[in-house]
Design a protein around this motif. Structure first.
Motif, mmCIF file in Angstrom:
data_model
loop_
_atom_site.group_PDB
_atom_site.id
_atom_site.type_symbol
_atom_site.label_atom_id
_atom_site.label_comp_id
_atom_site.label_asym_id
_atom_site.label_seq_id
_atom_site.Cartn_x
_atom_site.Cartn_y
_atom_site.Cartn_z
ATOM 1 N N TYR A 61 74.697 12.076 42.596
ATOM 2 C CA TYR A 61 75.867 11.293 42.998
ATOM 3 C C TYR A 61 76.883 12.146 43.748
ATOM 4 O O TYR A 61 78.062 11.806 43.813
ATOM 5 N N GLU A 62 76.405 13.215 44.348
ATOM 6 C CA GLU A 62 77.239 14.091 45.177
ATOM 7 C C GLU A 62 76.744 14.020 46.609
ATOM 8 O O GLU A 62 75.526 14.051 46.860
ATOM 9 N N ILE A 63 77.660 13.940 47.554
ATOM 10 C CA ILE A 63 77.276 13.917 48.961
ATOM 11 C C ILE A 63 76.773 15.301 49.340
ATOM 12 O O ILE A 63 77.455 16.302 49.141
ATOM 13 N N SER A 64 75.567 15.349 49.882
ATOM 14 C CA SER A 64 74.954 16.627 50.243
ATOM 15 C C SER A 64 74.726 16.768 51.743
ATOM 16 O O SER A 64 74.276 17.808 52.201
ATOM 17 N N SER A 65 75.034 15.749 52.500
ATOM 18 C CA SER A 65 74.782 15.736 53.939
ATOM 19 C C SER A 65 75.986 16.267 54.719
ATOM 20 O O SER A 65 77.082 15.696 54.655
ATOM 21 N N ALA A 66 75.774 17.338 55.458
ATOM 22 C CA ALA A 66 76.858 17.894 56.286
ATOM 23 C C ALA A 66 77.363 16.885 57.315
ATOM 24 O O ALA A 66 78.584 16.772 57.512
ATOM 25 N N PRO A 67 76.497 16.129 57.994
ATOM 26 C CA PRO A 67 77.028 15.129 58.944
ATOM 27 C C PRO A 67 77.897 14.058 58.272
ATOM 28 O O PRO A 67 78.894 13.623 58.848
ATOM 29 N N ILE A 68 77.539 13.639 57.068
ATOM 30 C CA ILE A 68 78.355 12.635 56.371
ATOM 31 C C ILE A 68 79.688 13.251 55.957
ATOM 32 O O ILE A 68 80.743 12.619 56.101
ATOM 33 N N LEU A 69 79.671 14.465 55.470
ATOM 34 C CA LEU A 69 80.927 15.140 55.110
ATOM 35 C C LEU A 69 81.821 15.298 56.339
ATOM 36 O O LEU A 69 83.038 15.107 56.269
ATOM 37 N N SER A 70 81.221 15.608 57.469
ATOM 38 C CA SER A 70 81.980 15.725 58.720
ATOM 39 C C SER A 70 82.581 14.380 59.120
ATOM 40 O O SER A 70 83.739 14.290 59.539
ATOM 41 N N ARG A 71 81.797 13.318 58.980
ATOM 42 C CA ARG A 71 82.289 11.976 59.326
ATOM 43 C C ARG A 71 83.420 11.553 58.382
ATOM 44 O O ARG A 71 84.390 10.929 58.805
ATOM 45 N N ILE A 72 83.310 11.877 57.111
ATOM 46 C CA ILE A 72 84.374 11.586 56.146
ATOM 47 C C ILE A 72 85.668 12.264 56.588
ATOM 48 O O ILE A 72 86.747 11.647 56.598
ATOM 49 N N ASN A 73 85.573 13.525 56.951
ATOM 50 C CA ASN A 73 86.765 14.263 57.380
ATOM 51 C C ASN A 73 87.359 13.694 58.652
ATOM 52 O O ASN A 73 88.582 13.587 58.787
ATOM 53 N N LEU A 74 86.522 13.306 59.596
ATOM 54 C CA LEU A 74 87.010 12.702 60.831
ATOM 55 C C LEU A 74 87.673 11.358 60.558
ATOM 56 O O LEU A 74 88.743 11.051 61.096
ATOM 57 N N ALA A 75 87.071 10.543 59.693
ATOM 58 C CA ALA A 75 87.657 9.244 59.342
ATOM 59 C C ALA A 75 89.016 9.430 58.678
ATOM 60 O O ALA A 75 89.975 8.716 58.993
ATOM 61 N N ALA A 76 89.119 10.389 57.776
ATOM 62 C CA ALA A 76 90.398 10.660 57.106
ATOM 63 C C ALA A 76 91.441 11.139 58.103
ATOM 64 O O ALA A 76 92.596 10.691 58.079
ATOM 65 N N GLU A 77 91.048 12.026 58.985
ATOM 66 C CA GLU A 77 91.969 12.555 60.004
ATOM 67 C C GLU A 77 92.531 11.434 60.874
ATOM 68 O O GLU A 77 93.713 11.405 61.198
ATOM 69 N N ARG A 78 91.681 10.485 61.225
ATOM 70 C CA ARG A 78 92.116 9.379 62.083
ATOM 71 C C ARG A 78 92.900 8.320 61.315
ATOM 72 O O ARG A 78 93.667 7.571 61.908
ATOM 73 N N ALA A 79 92.712 8.238 60.007
ATOM 74 C CA ALA A 79 93.424 7.250 59.194
ATOM 75 C C ALA A 79 94.858 7.672 58.900
ATOM 76 O O ALA A 79 95.758 6.828 58.853
ATOM 77 N N VAL A 80 95.072 8.948 58.695
ATOM 78 C CA VAL A 80 96.373 9.439 58.242
ATOM 79 C C VAL A 80 97.549 8.985 59.112
ATOM 80 O O VAL A 80 98.560 8.532 58.576
ATOM 81 N N PRO A 81 97.457 9.033 60.437
ATOM 82 C CA PRO A 81 98.626 8.607 61.229
ATOM 83 C C PRO A 81 98.995 7.132 61.060
ATOM 84 O O PRO A 81 100.113 6.731 61.385
ATOM 85 N N LEU A 82 98.093 6.323 60.536
ATOM 86 C CA LEU A 82 98.339 4.885 60.407
ATOM 87 C C LEU A 82 98.819 4.470 59.017
ATOM 88 O O LEU A 82 99.201 3.319 58.815
ATOM 89 N N ILE A 83 98.814 5.391 58.088
ATOM 90 C CA ILE A 83 99.192 5.056 56.715
ATOM 91 C C ILE A 83 100.674 4.687 56.667
ATOM 92 O O ILE A 83 101.527 5.408 57.148
#
Length: 190
Positions: free
Chosen positions: A154-176
């Motif tokens: 139940y732990e994310i082990s995929s580097a591309p998914i972790l990268s996408r998570i970080n990109l999604a968070a980065e893009r979400a923050v200015p809209l919060i």
């Protein structure tokens, strides 16, 4: 709006532990690494029994009503479901059936999903995005989909998914905290 902002995670998973919930928590953690937030996690596995028998919002138990208010008052929603029969889970949809029609107008919503394989990835575009379009929410352009192979247990082990998570968070923050309507009830007149 003063920090900390309210981030509400809604997991449509019917299982515990859950890869979907793990994915959503990872997204919330990535947001929290960038801005001061209070994170609240709503899991269908926990509130489902109180939600399942209700036909109207006033039929809901107080604890489920409190969860609905948290969704409506959040500064950012992070929502996701496992793919279940080509869509999100029924109880996930049932929860959103009780949300006020104008309560999510302009609210940023980060969409996520999990599934058995890559062929299910379009759930974000074909199921989740239309649901939140109905509410006139601001669905963020970048969703996060993870398949079973992206996890070790139940732990994310995929580097591309972790990268996408970080990109999604980065893009979400200015809209919060920047909902387009100060009082969504004003839309009820239209």
């Amino acid at each position: 709006m003063p920090a900390p902002y309210s981030v509400v995670v809604v997991s449509g998973s019917l299982h515990e532990p859950s890869k979907t919930t793990a994915l959503l928590r990872a997204i919330a953690d990535a947001v929290a690494a960038r801005i001061e937030v209070d994170v609240r996690v709503i899991e269908i596995t926990r509130i489902g029994p109180g939600l399942a028998g209700a036909l109207r919002r006033d039929d809901l138990p107080a604890d489920v009503e409190a969860q609905l208010r948290a969704v409506e008052e959040a500064d950012l929603l992070i929502v996701g479901s496992p793919v279940y029969r080509a869509s999100f889970t029924g109880l996930f949809k049932h929860l959103f059936d009780f949300i006020g029609q104008y309560a999510l107008v302009g609210k940023p919503v980060l969409l996520a999903a999990t599934g058995g394989g890559e062929r299910h990835a379009l759930i974000i575009e074909h199921q989740l995005r239309p649901l939140f379009a109905f509410f006139q929410a601001l669905t963020l352009p970048l969703g996060v989909y993870a398949s079973n192979t992206d996890f070790d247990g139940y732990e994310i082990s995929s580097a591309p998914i972790l990268s996408r998570i970080n990109l999604a968070a980065e893009r979400a923050v200015p809209l919060i905290g920047f909902s387009s309507v100060a009082d969504p009830r004003a839309l009820a007149a239209f």
